[in-house]
Scaffold this motif. Structure first.
Motif, short mmCIF file in Angstrom:
data_model
loop_
_atom_site.label_atom_id
_atom_site.label_comp_id
_atom_site.label_asym_id
_atom_site.label_seq_id
_atom_site.Cartn_x
_atom_site.Cartn_y
_atom_site.Cartn_z
N LEU A 17 -15.63 25.65 -52.99
CA LEU A 17 -16.45 26.46 -52.09
C LEU A 17 -17.76 26.86 -52.75
N ALA A 18 -17.72 27.07 -54.06
CA ALA A 18 -18.96 27.39 -54.76
C ALA A 18 -19.94 26.22 -54.68
N ALA A 19 -19.43 25.00 -54.81
CA ALA A 19 -20.29 23.82 -54.72
C ALA A 19 -20.91 23.69 -53.34
N ALA A 20 -20.21 24.23 -52.32
CA ALA A 20 -20.73 24.20 -50.95
C ALA A 20 -21.50 25.48 -50.61
N ASP A 21 -21.74 26.34 -51.64
CA ASP A 21 -22.45 27.60 -51.45
C ASP A 21 -21.75 28.50 -50.44
N GLU A 22 -20.41 28.53 -50.50
CA GLU A 22 -19.61 29.33 -49.56
C GLU A 22 -18.98 30.56 -50.22
N PHE A 23 -18.86 30.55 -51.57
CA PHE A 23 -18.11 31.63 -52.22
C PHE A 23 -18.48 31.67 -53.70
N ASP A 24 -18.50 32.89 -54.25
CA ASP A 24 -18.74 33.06 -55.68
C ASP A 24 -17.39 33.15 -56.38
N PRO A 25 -16.99 32.14 -57.15
CA PRO A 25 -15.65 32.14 -57.76
C PRO A 25 -15.43 33.27 -58.76
N VAL A 26 -16.49 33.92 -59.21
CA VAL A 26 -16.32 35.05 -60.13
C VAL A 26 -15.48 36.15 -59.48
N TRP A 43 -3.98 40.26 -52.02
CA TRP A 43 -4.28 39.04 -52.77
C TRP A 43 -3.64 37.80 -52.14
N LEU A 44 -2.53 37.96 -51.44
CA LEU A 44 -2.00 36.83 -50.66
C LEU A 44 -3.05 36.39 -49.64
N ALA A 45 -3.63 37.38 -48.96
CA ALA A 45 -4.63 37.07 -47.93
C ALA A 45 -5.86 36.43 -48.56
N ARG A 46 -6.33 36.96 -49.66
CA ARG A 46 -7.55 36.45 -50.28
C ARG A 46 -7.36 35.01 -50.77
N CYS A 47 -6.22 34.75 -51.40
CA CYS A 47 -5.98 33.38 -51.87
C CYS A 47 -5.87 32.42 -50.69
N ASP A 48 -5.19 32.85 -49.64
CA ASP A 48 -5.05 31.98 -48.46
C ASP A 48 -6.40 31.65 -47.84
N THR A 49 -7.28 32.62 -47.76
CA THR A 49 -8.57 32.35 -47.11
C THR A 49 -9.37 31.32 -47.88
N LEU A 50 -9.28 31.34 -49.20
CA LEU A 50 -10.02 30.37 -50.00
C LEU A 50 -9.47 28.96 -49.81
N THR A 51 -8.15 28.82 -49.88
CA THR A 51 -7.57 27.48 -49.75
C THR A 51 -7.75 26.94 -48.34
N HIS A 52 -7.62 27.78 -47.33
CA HIS A 52 -7.76 27.31 -45.95
C HIS A 52 -9.19 26.87 -45.65
N LEU A 53 -10.18 27.64 -46.13
CA LEU A 53 -11.56 27.27 -45.88
C LEU A 53 -11.92 26.00 -46.64
N GLY A 92 -14.19 16.61 -46.70
CA GLY A 92 -14.77 15.49 -45.97
C GLY A 92 -16.03 15.84 -45.23
N GLY A 93 -16.58 17.02 -45.50
CA GLY A 93 -17.84 17.39 -44.88
C GLY A 93 -17.73 17.84 -43.44
N THR A 94 -16.50 18.16 -43.00
CA THR A 94 -16.33 18.62 -41.62
C THR A 94 -16.81 20.06 -41.49
N THR A 95 -17.03 20.47 -40.26
CA THR A 95 -17.46 21.84 -39.98
C THR A 95 -16.26 22.75 -39.83
N ALA A 96 -16.21 23.81 -40.62
CA ALA A 96 -15.07 24.73 -40.57
C ALA A 96 -15.19 25.65 -39.36
N PRO A 97 -14.07 25.98 -38.72
CA PRO A 97 -14.11 26.95 -37.63
C PRO A 97 -14.68 28.27 -38.11
N PRO A 98 -15.52 28.92 -37.31
CA PRO A 98 -16.10 30.21 -37.72
C PRO A 98 -15.05 31.25 -38.07
N LEU A 99 -13.87 31.17 -37.42
CA LEU A 99 -12.83 32.17 -37.68
C LEU A 99 -12.39 32.17 -39.14
N LEU A 100 -12.41 31.01 -39.79
CA LEU A 100 -12.00 30.96 -41.19
C LEU A 100 -12.95 31.75 -42.08
#
Length: 316
Positions: free
Chosen positions: A168-177, A266-276, A282-290
């Motif tokens: 996600l960091a490579a896609a500019d979606e999340f700061d892994p720090v 933390w269950l929720a936070r880990c899930d959101t990262l893996t799901h997004l 494959g470069g698909t567009t993620a649903p806004p809900l994620l």
């Protein structure tokens, strides 16, 4: 495995007419052609349809879901006396395709947590829900066929989330720090405690919370996914549905201590990262809900700033 056919409005109308006995009690929306029907959500093969103004028809996509939904009315009857919110009532069941169940339920008035913000008073409704689920006799739920499942490994989820965070960091979606707050020792400390299994809704999404315009939680849908297991899973679900602060406040009001609250967070936070990350493969567009769920789960809460996990309250 049975391949589910694509439902059409005509198919649903015929099913609804049969289940409602030629349209009787459909809230005044019936005509000579049958009750008015429309999909609950848009999509190529909607699995849930509004029937008139008072009912909803759900079409199970496979035999596994069919089996869960056959037991759902009995589970709702078991849960109903323990919770302060409404649950749908079953009207009728039938097969809409060989081996595939359709269920007609009453419609609960209100919107969803995706449409209305849950108010402070609504958080007390959620607290009552979590309290009630803890009080439901787990053995009775199991006699209905509700499965008992083991708690998930937070350390395994942390490792998967760390890989997802880098993508996600490579896609500019999340700061892994931000994920570094959950260290390996913390993940071990937040392991589920023995003897804490309760009835868990296991699908407390925003779409399953019926919320009024005043922010009160009026009802809960989607009981076919229930299990006997880790109560932190429902805290995690609420973090995705209403945000981390509201979820933790509701869980705290329900009597849960720091450890299960932080575990759910933390269950929720880990899930959101893996799901997004999976959705972006494959470069698909993620649903806004994620992205919305990721934002909600990663909202800061005071509890994680002040809690020493080594001395965390272990109230189940």
């Amino acid at each position: 495995m049975t391949q589910a056919p694509t439902p059409t409005a005509d198919t649903v109308r015929r099913l609804a007419r049969t289940l409602l006995k030629d349209g009787a009690g459909d809230g005044g929306a019936a005509s000579a052609a049958g009750p008015g029907v429309r999909p609950v959500t848009e999509g190529p093969a909607p699995a849930a349809w509004w029937v008139g103004t008072r009912h909803v028809l759900r079409l199970a996509p496979d035999r596994e879901v069919s089996a869960r939904r056959r037991r759902e009315p009995r589970l709702r009857d078991l849960v109903r006396p323990y919770v302060p919110v409404a649950l749908p009532a079953g009207v009728a069941q039938a097969e809409w395709a060989p081996g595939l169940l359709c269920t007609l339920d009453t419609r609960l008035p209100g919107g969803t947590a995706e449409e209305h913000t849950v108010s402070a008073v609504g958080e007390t409704d959620l607290a009552g829900l979590l309290t009630g689920l803890r009080e439901v006799p787990a053995r009775q739920a199991e006699t209905l066929g509700v499965p008992r499942v083991s708690p998930r490994s937070l350390e395994s989820l942390r490792r998967a989330a760390a890989e997802a965070a880098e993508r996600l960091a490579a896609a500019d979606e999340f700061d892994p720090v931000r994920l570094k707050q959950l260290t390996p020792p913390a993940a071990v400390q937040l392991a589920a405690q023995p003897g804490t299994a309760v009835l868990v809704h296991h699908a407390l999404t925003g779409g399953h919370l019926v919320v009024g315009a005043d922010g009160r939680v009026r009802g809960v849908l989607g009981w076919d996914a229930a299990v006997v297991g880790d109560p932190a899973e429902d805290i995690a679900g609420l973090a995705l549905a209403v945000g981390a602060p509201a979820a933790v406040r509701a869980a705290t009001l329900a009597g849960y201590g720091a450890r299960p609250c932080l575990r759910g967070l933390w269950l929720a936070r880990c899930d959101t990262l893996t799901h997004l990350a999976e959705a972006l493969t494959g470069g698909t567009t993620a649903p806004p809900l994620l992205r919305t769920r990721l934002r909600r789960a990663w909202e800061p809460i005071m509890l994680e700033r002040v809690t020493d996990l080594r001395a965390a309250d272990e109230t189940p």
